[in-house]
Design an enzyme around this catalytic site. Structure first.
Site, PDB file in Angstrom:
ATOM      1  N   LYS A 204       0.862  -1.195   0.000  1.00  0.00           N
ATOM      2  CA  LYS A 204       0.000   0.000   0.000  1.00  0.00           C
ATOM      3  C   LYS A 204       0.883   1.225   0.000  1.00  0.00           C
ATOM      4  CE  LYS A 204      -4.456   0.880   0.257  1.00  0.00           C
ATOM      5  NZ  LYS A 204      -5.604   0.043  -0.087  1.00  0.00           N
TER       6      LYS A 204
ATOM      7  N   ASP B 131      -6.987   4.531  -4.300  1.00  0.00           N
ATOM      8  CA  ASP B 131      -7.637   4.385  -2.994  1.00  0.00           C
ATOM      9  C   ASP B 131      -8.247   5.770  -2.744  1.00  0.00           C
ATOM     10  OD1 ASP B 131      -7.595   2.244  -0.588  1.00  0.00           O
ATOM     11  OD2 ASP B 131      -7.455   4.208   0.318  1.00  0.00           O
TER      12      ASP B 131
HETATM   13  N1  GLU Z   1      -7.373   0.337  -2.716  1.00  0.00           N
HETATM   14  C1  GLU Z   1      -8.133  -0.832  -3.036  1.00  0.00           C
HETATM   15  C2  GLU Z   1      -8.170  -1.762  -1.837  1.00  0.00           C
HETATM   16  O1  GLU Z   1      -8.198  -1.296  -0.721  1.00  0.00           O
HETATM   17  C3  GLU Z   1      -7.727  -1.472  -4.334  1.00  0.00           C
HETATM   18  C4  GLU Z   1      -6.309  -1.918  -4.446  1.00  0.00           C
HETATM   19  C5  GLU Z   1      -5.933  -2.415  -5.830  1.00  0.00           C
HETATM   20  O2  GLU Z   1      -6.766  -2.501  -6.717  1.00  0.00           O
HETATM   21  O3  GLU Z   1      -4.745  -2.709  -5.995  1.00  0.00           O
HETATM   22  O4  GLU Z   1      -8.214  -2.958  -1.941  1.00  0.00           O
END
Ligand code: GLU
Length: 446
Positions: free
Chosen positions: A127, A167
């Site tokens: 992340k 996100d």
């Molecule tokens: N931010 C999204 C999550 O919390 C998607 C992450 C992604 O698609 O890599 O899962």
């Protein structure tokens, strides 16, 4: 209560990661579930799998300088926490929000490991983000920020290494600017390096809808077990961003009536059901607050700084942010006859909130299972990029529904196997953990 061994591990996590309360909360929740697994698989303890899972493989922190439209210089802090790559390249979104700190990114990255494992796709967990506040910034300013952010981050990315997506505060527009900068620096059109791309430049159908739709598919599966459905139910969805909007769309398609949604300024109550075209116009096109929605819908009311969980409902989908639904909110939901909660956001319910919902007999789908549809569809986007293919909406949506149903099945079966039928928190934590732990054992001490 954690058993003594896990308690020691947790104390060590607290000691080594001070002042990161959200990360502590995320770790505590997983440790609270995995005790029974450790007694079954002694090699997890001897290989120190839990201690290794709690320590990110790599943490990148960098300066992001940029200039606003008046020529003033700003400095933000960028992060990418590459948490675990036992199952595949690091995968997870980027969050641009003033509240972002290393602890936030670590909590999100930690959750992402297990969520991604549950999807069954070959993706590890990571992340990133920055403490940049896009609110009130011009398009030019946001583009310059994205370019500066990527000028540092690009060296850490790649389809086999680390694949970010969006996100909070990062949507298709921002992914576009970051992808453009990545392409310019590397001189390579590597579509598989970022997901959540626009359709014309390597994006996949259904990716924008996937997190919200997926949360509703998971909810449907939980309700089906009880012989219930969404049809005719009153629903409340917190948030008014990408996840919330698409959850509302799917709930309405299935015959639910969503009577309230929220943003940072308060919530809007619309007894006729949230009118999606108006909501989309206000939020996605004009980027205004929900006050603008209320002005256009005479029957609706805007509650400035109000608490959305006061609105009676049978289905509640927290789709805004972490810790937005606390113990007293949970008690209110139970008292109002709520049947089910599915988390569209990451960790939106506090631990005591979850406990109250559990005691109140409310179905509870934790984020790492219920909101996994977004990242699962990102993995489908990567598949299409790798094959230089693009699938139809219906094919991709069917695949998403299948993945959500499989996640539900894994969680339900695992909870059952560990003597806690219906406990999706336990089921998701154990099922996700075991997949990662098995791969880590197989890959040796790395
Ligand atoms: N931010 C999204 C999550 O919390 C998607 C992450 C992604 O698609 O890599 O899962």
């Amino acid at each position: 209560m954690l058993d003594e061994k896990l308690d020691d591990i947790y104390s060590e996590v607290l000691r080594r990661n001070p002042a990161e309360p959200e990360f502590h909360q995320a770790v505590r929740e997983v440790l609270g579930s995995v005790g029974p697994v450790l007694s079954k698989s002694p090699n997890y303890a001897s290989q120190k799998i839990i201690q290794r899972i709690c320590e990110p493989e790599r943490q990148i922190i960098f300066r992001v300088p940029w200039q606003d439209d008046h020529g003033d210089v700003h400095i933000n802090r960028g992060y990418r926490v590459e948490f675990n790559s036992a199952l595949g390249p690091y995968k997870g979104g980027l969050r641009f929000h003033p509240s972002v700190s290393l602890g936030t990114v670590k909590f999100l990255g930690f959750e992402q490991i297990f969520k991604n494992a549950l999807t069954g796709m070959p993706i590890g967990g990571g992340k990133g983000g920055a403490d940049f506040d896009p609110k009130g910034r011009s398009e030019d300013e946001i583009m310059r920020f994205c370019q500066s952010f990527m000028t540092e981050l690009y060296r850490h990315l790649g389809e086999y290494t680390d694949v970010p997506a969006g996100d909070i505060g990062v949507g298709t527009r921002e992914i576009g600017w970051m992808f453009g900068q990545y392409k310019r620096i590397t001189n390579r059109y590597e579509s598989g390096t970022l997901t959540g791309k626009g359709l014309a430049w390597g994006g996949a159908l259904v990716r924008p809808e996937a997190t919200g739709y997926g949360a509703v598919f998971f909810l449907q599966e939980m309700m089906k077990v009880q012989g219930r459905s969404v049809d005719g139910r009153t629903c409340v969805v917190s948030g008014a961003g990408n996840v919330a909007i698409n959850a509302i769309a799917k709930l309405e398609q299935l015959g639910g009536t969503v009577v309230a949604c929220s943003d940072s300024q308060g919530y809007v109550y619309d007894p006729d059901g949230i009118h999606l075209p108006t909501l989309r116009e206000v939020k996605e096109v004009e980027r205004k607050t929900l006050e603008a929605y209320a002005e256009r819908r005479p029957n609706s009311q805007h509650h400035v700084r109000g608490n959305i969980w006061e609105v009676p409902c049978e289905i509640a989908l927290p789709c805004a942010t972490q810790n937005e639904l606390n113990a007293s909110d949970a008690a209110r939901l139970v008292a109002n006859g709520c049947l089910a909660v599915a988390e569209g956001a990451n960790m939106p319910t506090t631990p005591d909130g979850i406990e109250i919902l559990r005691q109140g007999g409310v179905l509870f789908g934790p984020g790492k299972a219920a909101n996994a549809g977004g990242v699962a569809t990102s993995a489908l986007e990567m598949q299409q990029n790798a094959a230089r293919d693009s699938w139809s909406f219906s094919k991709t949506e069917a695949k998403l529904a299948e993945i959500m149903s499989s996640i539900h099945e894994q969680c339900a079966a695992t909870a059952e196997a560990y003597g806690r039928p219906g406990d999706y928190v336990l089921g998701a934590n154990i099922a996700g953990f075991v997949k990662v732990a098995e791969a880590m054992c197989a890959l040796g001490l790395i």
